[in-house]
Scaffold this active site. Structure first.
Site, PDB file in Angstrom:
ATOM      1  N   ARG A 235       0.851  -1.189   0.000  1.00  0.00           N
ATOM      2  CA  ARG A 235       0.000   0.000   0.000  1.00  0.00           C
ATOM      3  C   ARG A 235       0.886   1.239   0.000  1.00  0.00           C
ATOM      4  O   ARG A 235       1.888   1.324   0.703  1.00  0.00           O
ATOM      5  CB  ARG A 235      -0.925   0.018   1.229  1.00  0.00           C
ATOM      6  CG  ARG A 235      -2.122  -0.928   1.099  1.00  0.00           C
ATOM      7  CD  ARG A 235      -3.107  -0.404   0.059  1.00  0.00           C
ATOM      8  NE  ARG A 235      -4.319  -1.190  -0.052  1.00  0.00           N
ATOM      9  CZ  ARG A 235      -4.524  -2.165  -0.920  1.00  0.00           C
ATOM     10  NH1 ARG A 235      -3.543  -2.505  -1.753  1.00  0.00           N
ATOM     11  NH2 ARG A 235      -5.667  -2.803  -0.973  1.00  0.00           N
ATOM     12  N   ASP A 259       4.963  -0.399  -6.590  1.00  0.00           N
ATOM     13  CA  ASP A 259       3.772  -0.726  -7.379  1.00  0.00           C
ATOM     14  C   ASP A 259       2.578   0.068  -6.881  1.00  0.00           C
ATOM     15  O   ASP A 259       1.473  -0.100  -7.387  1.00  0.00           O
ATOM     16  CB  ASP A 259       3.481  -2.232  -7.267  1.00  0.00           C
ATOM     17  CG  ASP A 259       2.389  -2.686  -8.224  1.00  0.00           C
ATOM     18  OD1 ASP A 259       2.503  -2.392  -9.431  1.00  0.00           O
ATOM     19  OD2 ASP A 259       1.423  -3.331  -7.766  1.00  0.00           O
ATOM     20  N   GLU A 264      -2.204   7.486  -5.448  1.00  0.00           N
ATOM     21  CA  GLU A 264      -2.409   6.803  -6.723  1.00  0.00           C
ATOM     22  C   GLU A 264      -3.843   6.794  -7.224  1.00  0.00           C
ATOM     23  O   GLU A 264      -4.091   6.641  -8.416  1.00  0.00           O
ATOM     24  CB  GLU A 264      -1.935   5.356  -6.615  1.00  0.00           C
ATOM     25  CG  GLU A 264      -2.794   4.491  -5.710  1.00  0.00           C
ATOM     26  CD  GLU A 264      -2.265   3.067  -5.597  1.00  0.00           C
ATOM     27  OE1 GLU A 264      -3.052   2.149  -5.816  1.00  0.00           O
ATOM     28  OE2 GLU A 264      -1.087   2.883  -5.310  1.00  0.00           O
ATOM     29  N   HIS A 295       0.172  -0.325  -9.773  1.00  0.00           N
ATOM     30  CA  HIS A 295      -0.581  -1.240  -8.925  1.00  0.00           C
ATOM     31  C   HIS A 295      -1.057  -2.461  -9.713  1.00  0.00           C
ATOM     32  O   HIS A 295      -2.234  -2.829  -9.699  1.00  0.00           O
ATOM     33  CB  HIS A 295      -1.776  -0.528  -8.279  1.00  0.00           C
ATOM     34  CG  HIS A 295      -2.080  -1.050  -6.910  1.00  0.00           C
ATOM     35  ND1 HIS A 295      -2.344  -0.241  -5.838  1.00  0.00           N
ATOM     36  CD2 HIS A 295      -2.156  -2.317  -6.428  1.00  0.00           C
ATOM     37  CE1 HIS A 295      -2.580  -0.977  -4.753  1.00  0.00           C
ATOM     38  NE2 HIS A 295      -2.470  -2.250  -5.097  1.00  0.00           N
TER      39      HIS A 295
END
Length: 330
Positions: A235, A259, A264, A295
């Site tokens: 996260r 990621d 985001e 992600h």
């Protein structure tokens, strides 16, 4: 039984269709996320499945779901920080997630990013773009079996990550508040500070909780080796992004593979114009010793199938008054 799936991607549709045909349920898929603007689409359905990173909205969304007779939310992912669990409980809504859909998918992405950074591929690419194809002493790499990997969070994904690194010959240190004897063959347990200080590759695999938000920030970057790499497949808010950028600019760490980013939700998973992309992302993406992916560590055929099937099976179970082992406790 009639079920509604929100935020459905094209790749999910064949698995959803096959599940509906196999189980004899009516299933509708839509590409919009569940929000205040789309909650009314759940009218006439018995159960709901979602897959999104943005929040559902204020508590009115949960009250509306309850008024429509929806008694559950089946999340097609591990993290449920976008769901107000207290509001669900207040409105009699049971939340399920998919805690194990393919730990290897995310573990493999994290290891892939670490190897990309360790072998300095981005830095070589940046120089080659300027016509510099020379061997460079300042870009000599190390080999994984010489290194110590630190795992923060030794659940299913962290455990799979540890096993891969161990198979590659690395020493693996791990911190988790809950001891799991299953991973003893692959890791040495240590305290949080020892893992952070010792790691050549520090890989994060914890849920986002009040206790884990900004768990890696300026004090932790100051502890890390200046040759270390940070990998975050979990996260975004586990890491203080401003402090990460400072640590990279000041050469406190060697690089980072992420990621996920704290901001985001405004652009990951979407097609946006350049002015909608955050300044933090632009700074990180411009650094040759940083690798950013949107992600997508979970995005494999195995994961997608399992997320769809497990989520829908749980929706049916809750609607029918049965229990699911994947119920999320508030």
């Amino acid at each position: 039984m009639k079920l509604l799936m929100y935020s459905v991607r094209d790749a999910e549709k064949p698995f959803a269709t096959a599940w509906a045909e196999k189980n004899g349920h009516e299933l509708k898929t839509i590409d919009q996320p569940l929000t205040a603007d789309t909650v009314d689409l759940a009218a006439g359905f018995d159960g709901v499945s979602i897959q999104q990173t943005e929040g559902l909205g204020d508590t009115a969304v949960y009250a509306k779901l309850a008024s429509l007779g929806i008694k559950q939310l089946a999340a097609r992912m591990v993290g449920v920080d976008m769901i107000d669990l207290a509001a669900c409980k207040q409105n009699g809504i049971t939340v399920t997630n998919v805690p194990v859909y393919s730990p290897r998918a995310i573990a493999e992405m994290g290891v892939s990013q670490a190897m990309y950074l360790l072998r300095r591929v981005g830095e070589f690419n940046a120089r080659m773009k300027d016509g510099d194809f020379r061997w460079s002493d300042d870009l000599i790499s190390n080999e994984i079996y010489n290194l110590t990997v630190g795992i923060i969070g030794l659940g299913n994904i962290g455990g799979a990550t540890a096993q891969i690194y161990k198979a590659l010959g690395a020493r693996v240190l791990a911190y988790d508040p809950f001891y799991n004897v299953e991973y003893e063959p692959f890791v040495e347990y240590a305290d949080f500070e020892t893992v952070v200080k010792s790691a050549d590759i520090l890989s994060l695999h914890t849920p986002l909780l009040p206790s884990t938000e900004n768990m890696i920030a300026a004090p932790q970057f100051a502890m890390m080796k200046d040759s270390a790499y940070l990998i975050n497949m979990a996260r975004g808010k586990l890491v203080n992004t401003a402090d990460l950028i400072s640590a990279l600019e000041e050469h406190q760490i060697a690089g980072a593979g992420v990621d996920t980013l704290s901001d985001e939700t405004s652009f990951f998973g979407k097609k946006v114009s350049p002015d909608q992309v955050s300044a933090d992302y632009k700074k990180l993406a411009a650094m040759p010793n940083v690798l950013v992916t949107p992600h997508v560590a979970f995005l494999t055929q195995t994961s997608i199938r399992n997320m769809v099937e497990i989520s829908l099976n749980d929706a049916v179970a809750i609607v029918e008054g049965r229990r699911s082992q994947n119920e999320v406790r508030s």
